[in-house]
Design a protein around this motif. Structure first.
Motif, PDB file in Angstrom:
ATOM      1  N   PRO A 209       0.800  -1.131   0.000  1.00 37.08           N
ATOM      2  CA  PRO A 209       0.161   0.055   0.180  1.00 37.08           C
ATOM      3  C   PRO A 209       0.760   1.458   0.009  1.00 37.08           C
ATOM      4  N   ASP A 210       2.004   1.049   0.178  1.00 41.92           N
ATOM      5  CA  ASP A 210       2.869   2.409   0.395  1.00 41.92           C
ATOM      6  C   ASP A 210       3.708   2.645  -1.079  1.00 41.92           C
ATOM      7  N   THR A 211       2.748   3.361  -1.909  1.00 39.07           N
ATOM      8  CA  THR A 211       3.046   3.867  -3.341  1.00 39.07           C
ATOM      9  C   THR A 211       3.813   4.965  -3.154  1.00 39.07           C
ATOM     10  N   PHE A 212       4.343   5.371  -4.241  1.00 43.13           N
ATOM     11  CA  PHE A 212       5.323   6.756  -4.338  1.00 43.13           C
ATOM     12  C   PHE A 212       5.177   7.233  -5.742  1.00 43.13           C
ATOM     13  N   ALA A 213       5.953   8.319  -5.991  1.00 49.76           N
ATOM     14  CA  ALA A 213       6.250   8.831  -7.133  1.00 49.76           C
ATOM     15  C   ALA A 213       7.856   8.873  -7.344  1.00 49.76           C
ATOM     16  N   VAL A 214       8.111   9.022  -8.759  1.00 46.87           N
ATOM     17  CA  VAL A 214       9.332   9.155  -9.111  1.00 46.87           C
ATOM     18  C   VAL A 214       9.725  10.319  -9.964  1.00 46.87           C
ATOM     19  N   THR A 215      10.774  11.071  -9.773  1.00 43.07           N
ATOM     20  CA  THR A 215      11.071  12.011 -10.711  1.00 43.07           C
ATOM     21  C   THR A 215      12.392  11.652 -11.616  1.00 43.07           C
TER      22      THR A 215
ATOM     23  N   ILE B  92      -1.768   8.995  -5.355  1.00 42.99           N
ATOM     24  CA  ILE B  92      -0.580   7.982  -4.610  1.00 42.99           C
ATOM     25  C   ILE B  92      -1.273   7.441  -3.364  1.00 42.99           C
ATOM     26  N   GLN B  93      -2.120   8.348  -2.547  1.00 39.67           N
ATOM     27  CA  GLN B  93      -2.402   7.830  -1.528  1.00 39.67           C
ATOM     28  C   GLN B  93      -3.973   7.024  -1.528  1.00 39.67           C
ATOM     29  N   ASP B  94      -4.440   7.168  -2.784  1.00 38.69           N
ATOM     30  CA  ASP B  94      -5.900   6.700  -2.909  1.00 38.69           C
ATOM     31  C   ASP B  94      -5.961   5.129  -2.387  1.00 38.69           C
ATOM     32  N   ARG B  95      -6.828   4.827  -1.394  1.00 36.74           N
ATOM     33  CA  ARG B  95      -6.888   3.704  -0.627  1.00 36.74           C
ATOM     34  C   ARG B  95      -7.351   2.407  -1.504  1.00 36.74           C
ATOM     35  N   LYS B  96      -8.290   2.926  -2.560  1.00 33.95           N
ATOM     36  CA  LYS B  96      -8.956   1.878  -3.077  1.00 33.95           C
ATOM     37  C   LYS B  96      -8.315   1.324  -4.608  1.00 33.95           C
ATOM     38  N   TRP B  97      -7.473   2.382  -4.904  1.00 31.17           N
ATOM     39  CA  TRP B  97      -6.677   2.048  -6.209  1.00 31.17           C
ATOM     40  C   TRP B  97      -5.394   2.965  -6.189  1.00 31.17           C
ATOM     41  N   PRO B  98      -4.416   2.826  -5.327  1.00 31.18           N
ATOM     42  CA  PRO B  98      -3.307   3.807  -5.251  1.00 31.18           C
ATOM     43  C   PRO B  98      -2.356   3.506  -6.578  1.00 31.18           C
ATOM     44  N   ILE B  99      -1.801   4.750  -6.979  1.00 27.86           N
ATOM     45  CA  ILE B  99      -1.051   4.769  -8.347  1.00 27.86           C
ATOM     46  C   ILE B  99       0.399   5.171  -7.911  1.00 27.86           C
ATOM     47  N   PHE B 100       1.382   4.446  -8.873  1.00 27.56           N
ATOM     48  CA  PHE B 100       2.731   4.704  -8.878  1.00 27.56           C
ATOM     49  C   PHE B 100       2.831   5.875  -9.982  1.00 27.56           C
ATOM     50  N   ILE B 101       3.461   7.066  -9.782  1.00 27.60           N
ATOM     51  CA  ILE B 101       3.770   8.015 -10.835  1.00 27.60           C
ATOM     52  C   ILE B 101       5.071   8.373 -11.067  1.00 27.60           C
TER      53      ILE B 101
END
Length: 351
Positions: free
Chosen positions: A73-79, A195-204
């Motif tokens: 559940p600990d998703t994140f973004a990347v630059t 990123i924090q969406d509990r139902k469908w968290p996304i990696f960006i």
């Protein structure tokens, strides 16, 4: 040494029936020489070459794939950022194309799920623009005007239906040019929410020029700061990469284009090539392409000094003045070769 790691991604619209129809019609109408040159250049451009940045970009991709596989559940973004011409988009598209874990997945009902979505961000994109860009990339068409919050609700719903867990936002620096109203601050907040969406968290993955790092500064609560991994890409250097660049030139010219590499090359050729390309691999490759195409179009059997000059001249839209060409200026190390952020070169010489 095997330089290639695979074929470059094809035109994104290549599967579109209309694109294919136009290509077929034009291909049947062009003269044999034009068709021959085009076919050779297609083979030349299809080669993908691995640089040190490939190993670097593998790190966040591995992290995202691993996290998805264990439903972390600990998703994140990347630059992922570098200056113009570094080959950022090709690099990331190549890795997504080559990764088995990111290929379309049969959904059991005759259709597919798509783990990754590639989005090209519009110029001066506002929150509304970004939402529409993402929806357009999924072929979801908004039929009536909506508030940004409702658009991003559509975005989250469509991403879930599509099975998408990773979004690549290319040219992300455009959001920093957006008007302040519904601009960067709101987009940073929307990214945090996805990123924090509990139902469908996304990696960006935020892909663009170095200033995209500043997106985290637009989050007033600093919550993005701990959720964004930073990966600056490295330019080439003569010491570390000169032999590699020389090998790429030889392979593209002799093995792919089936031409000779002329013996009249200017002194310090590889260094001039890298300097003229600002040590950015994407720009260097484009100079090589232009030189090869010049030789093919002029029915030469070798890529000679004149073709390299023509290739560089085409890249920078320069005149025939030798002082404006890195392959003919005797004082080439003193040349100023700036490039503005829209891409075109503005060559000048300091004599």
């Amino acid at each position: 040494m095997n330089l290639t790691s695979g074929k470059k991604p094809r035109l994104a619209a290549a599967t579109d029936p209309m694109v294919r129809r136009v290509a077929t019609a034009v291909g049947e109408a062009i003269n044999p020489k034009t068709a021959r040159v085009a076919a050779t250049m297609d083979y030349v451009k299809s080669a993908y070459y691995t640089t040190r940045n490939d190993a670097l970009i593998s790190v966040p991709i591995d992290r995202m794939a691993g996290a998805i596989s264990i439903m972390d559940p600990d998703t994140f973004a990347v630059t992922v950022h570098a200056e113009t011409g570094a080959g950022k988009s090709t690099l990331l598209e190549q890795h997504v194309q080559d990764r088995k874990e990111f290929q379309p997945i049969p959904d059991g009902y005759g259709d597919f799920l798509y783990p990754v979505l590639y989005v090209l961000v519009s110029s001066k994109a506002t929150m509304t623009d970004l939402a529409n860009d993402i929806l357009d990339a999924m072929d979801y068409h908004v039929t009536r005007p909506k508030k940004p919050s409702l658009l991003f609700k559509d975005v989250r719903q469509q991403l879930r239906l599509r099975g998408t867990r990773v979004i690549i936002l290319d040219d992300f620096q455009h959001v920093l040019d957006a008007p302040k109203t519904k601009g960067p601050e709101h987009i940073a907040d929307s990214i945090k929410n996805m990123i924090q969406d509990r139902k469908w968290p996304i990696f960006i993955v935020l892909l663009g020029l170095p200033e995209i790092k500043n997106v985290i500064l637009y989050d007033p609560k600093d919550q993005l700061l701990r959720r964004v991994d930073d990966f600056p890409l490295r330019p080439l250097t003569l010491v570390e990469d000169g032999a590699f660049v020389s090998a790429v030139v030889i392979e593209l010219v002799t093995q792919r284009a089936k031409l000779n590499l002329s013996g009249d090359l200017v002194e310090n050729f590889t260094e001039r090539l890298m300097f003229g390309g600002r040590y950015q691999f994407g720009v260097i490759i484009r100079i090589i392409y232009h030189a090869i195409q010049d030789a093919l179009e002029k029915d030469k059997d070798a890529v000679d000094r004149q073709s390299w000059e023509a290739g560089y001249r085409r890249l920078v839209n320069a005149s025939d003045d030798p002082a404006a060409n890195v392959f003919s200026n005797d004082n080439w190390r003193q040349m100023a070769i700036p490039v503005n952020r829209t891409g075109p070169y503005v060559p000048s010489a300091k004599n």
